[in-house]
Design an enzyme around this catalytic site. Structure first.
Site, PDB file in Angstrom:
ATOM      1  N   HIS A 157      40.295  15.583  67.930  1.00  0.00           N
ATOM      2  CA  HIS A 157      40.881  16.364  66.818  1.00  0.00           C
ATOM      3  C   HIS A 157      42.326  16.782  67.142  1.00  0.00           C
ATOM      4  CE1 HIS A 157      39.721  19.127  63.229  1.00  0.00           C
ATOM      5  NE2 HIS A 157      41.010  18.821  63.196  1.00  0.00           N
ATOM      6  N   ILE A 181      40.583  10.725  59.851  1.00  0.00           N
ATOM      7  CA  ILE A 181      41.497  11.807  60.251  1.00  0.00           C
ATOM      8  C   ILE A 181      41.240  13.032  59.378  1.00  0.00           C
ATOM      9  CG2 ILE A 181      43.381  10.452  61.254  1.00  0.00           C
ATOM     10  CD1 ILE A 181      44.654  10.484  58.396  1.00  0.00           C
ATOM     11  N   GLU A 215      31.773  18.570  66.263  1.00  0.00           N
ATOM     12  CA  GLU A 215      32.732  18.615  67.369  1.00  0.00           C
ATOM     13  C   GLU A 215      32.777  20.016  67.993  1.00  0.00           C
ATOM     14  OE1 GLU A 215      36.016  17.314  64.807  1.00  0.00           O
ATOM     15  OE2 GLU A 215      36.962  19.269  65.146  1.00  0.00           O
ATOM     16  N   ARG A 271      37.556  15.012  58.161  1.00  0.00           N
ATOM     17  CA  ARG A 271      36.527  15.864  58.739  1.00  0.00           C
ATOM     18  C   ARG A 271      35.318  14.994  59.054  1.00  0.00           C
ATOM     19  NH1 ARG A 271      39.665  19.353  59.667  1.00  0.00           N
ATOM     20  NH2 ARG A 271      39.745  21.461  58.833  1.00  0.00           N
ATOM     21  N   ILE A 286      48.019  14.075  52.433  1.00  0.00           N
ATOM     22  CA  ILE A 286      47.910  13.326  53.691  1.00  0.00           C
ATOM     23  C   ILE A 286      47.627  11.850  53.414  1.00  0.00           C
ATOM     24  CG2 ILE A 286      46.471  13.040  55.758  1.00  0.00           C
ATOM     25  CD1 ILE A 286      46.290  16.170  55.832  1.00  0.00           C
ATOM     26  N   ASP A 288      39.028  10.871  64.865  1.00  0.00           N
ATOM     27  CA  ASP A 288      39.668  12.066  65.436  1.00  0.00           C
ATOM     28  C   ASP A 288      38.813  13.304  65.195  1.00  0.00           C
ATOM     29  OD1 ASP A 288      41.902  13.413  66.705  1.00  0.00           O
ATOM     30  OD2 ASP A 288      42.392  14.237  64.731  1.00  0.00           O
ATOM     31  N   LEU A 335      43.584  10.249  48.042  1.00  0.00           N
ATOM     32  CA  LEU A 335      45.048  10.098  48.003  1.00  0.00           C
ATOM     33  C   LEU A 335      45.705  11.449  47.696  1.00  0.00           C
ATOM     34  CD1 LEU A 335      46.922   7.593  48.447  1.00  0.00           C
ATOM     35  CD2 LEU A 335      47.251   7.573  45.967  1.00  0.00           C
ATOM     36  N   GLY A 336      45.415  12.424  48.549  1.00  0.00           N
ATOM     37  CA  GLY A 336      46.119  13.712  48.468  1.00  0.00           C
ATOM     38  C   GLY A 336      47.407  13.603  49.264  1.00  0.00           C
TER      39      GLY A 336
END
Ligand code: 8YV
Length: 317
Positions: free
Chosen positions: A282, A233, A264, A235, A160, A259, A157-158
């Site tokens: 991404h 969303i 990747e 890493r 983003i 994503d 819960l940062g």
């Protein structure tokens, strides 16, 4: 700025034309990602001591060996918020500032997170393919799953994670897991497994750190269960990808929208082949508006550096 006197910057990945132009106006730019591997050592032997800056993406960072090969390096300017691909203590020890683009991409990443939740449960990608393939003429698409009323678990819960939670509030109860409880009205879970067990949709929004590496593995996926959905969303490294492949192949989770991926742009064939997955390349911060705001931040940091000031969004040393 005269061409010959401009300091040298290494560009480690492609950027928007606007950012590339702004970089080229300030630096003699070396497009490192286009240079053949075989030529890199000889280029460094000749030019390494002229390189003052590295400009890179959050998904690429800066290899430590490259950092160590650049004795005059003063700044690694990341066009993104993730700094998991840069050894920040090593940079600090070498007097290299590491900068990111905080704040400006939060909304886009959260928007994509919510978009993926809805698209995954409502089956938007298969629905689109269904119409385009002319299959509607032959009957109806199988039913999808309801979004409203689900319980949403936010892993991390940062900034983003918080923005995702705020957007999902109208849809259903919010639970979260972080290092410690935060002053919010959402339900705190002490660990990722408890969170996965208590929610229907687990949204991964935490930073990639040694502590979160592979955090979403067998145990968390088992706790999420056959009716549970996963959205990432953050890493790829936060998810144990082989465990996820197994879970989608066996149907031990209902689906996953991803994503980001561990290696990747390589995406495991099993995830591509699965009807339970929704995959995006991404793109969480990839809007014209946000990429411009990110570019502006990258350039502001580089201008601070060139003017001898501490770059405005340098990470703590
Ligand atoms: C970008 C990101 O895709 O902010 C990050 O850490 O991963 C993304 O915003 C990437 O950094 C673009 O260069």
């Amino acid at each position: 700025m005269g061409e010959t006197s401009a300091p040298v910057a290494l560009q480690l990945c492609p950027f928007s034309p606007a950012l590339e132009a702004a970089l080229a106006a300030r630096f003699t730019l070396e497009r490192w990602f286009e240079r053949a591997e075989a030529d890199k050592a000889s280029w460094l032997a000749e030019h390494a001591r002229d390189v003052r800056a590295v400009a890179t993406g959050g998904h690429i960072g800066c290899p430590s060996a490259l950092m160590e090969a650049l004795p005059a390096l003063g700044i690694i300017a990341i066009n993104g918020v993730g700094f998991d691909k840069v050894d920040v203590p090593l940079a600090s020890a070498r007097g290299v500032a590491v900068t990111t683009t905080p704040g400006v991409l939060t909304e886009d990443v959260a928007d994509l997170g919510v978009g993926l939740v809805i698209a995954l449960l409502r089956g938007l990608a298969p629905a689109d393919s269904f119409v385009r393939a002319g299959r509607w003429l032959g009957g109806d698409l199988p039913l999808a799953r309801k979004v409203s009323g689900r319980r949403f678990g936010i892993l991390g819960l940062g900034q983003i994670g918080h923005a995702v939670a705020r957007r999902l509030e109208p849809f259903g109860p919010i639970l979260y897991c972080d290092a410690a409880p935060k002053p919010v009205d959402y339900t705190f879970c002490a660990n990722a497994e408890d969170l996965a067990a208590a929610c229907d949709v687990l949204v991964v929004a935490c930073a990639a750190t040694p502590q979160t590496q592979g955090l979403v593995g067998d145990a968390v996926l088992r706790a999420l269960g056959a009716e549970g959905y996963l959205v990432n969303i953050s890493r790829g490294a936060v998810i144990n990808e082989p465990a996820l492949v197994h879970a989608v192949e066996q149907g031990t989770i209902a689906g996953a929208a991803l994503d980001v991926f561990a290696a990747e742009p390589q995406v495991p064939g099993e995830l591509i082949a699965s009807a339970r997955t929704l995959l995006t390349p991404h793109i969480a911060s990839a809007t014209v508006e946000t990429r411009q705001a990110m570019a502006d931040t990258v350039i502001a940091n580089l201008d601070d550096f060139l003017a001898g000031r501490r770059p405005r969004s340098a990470l703590p040393a």
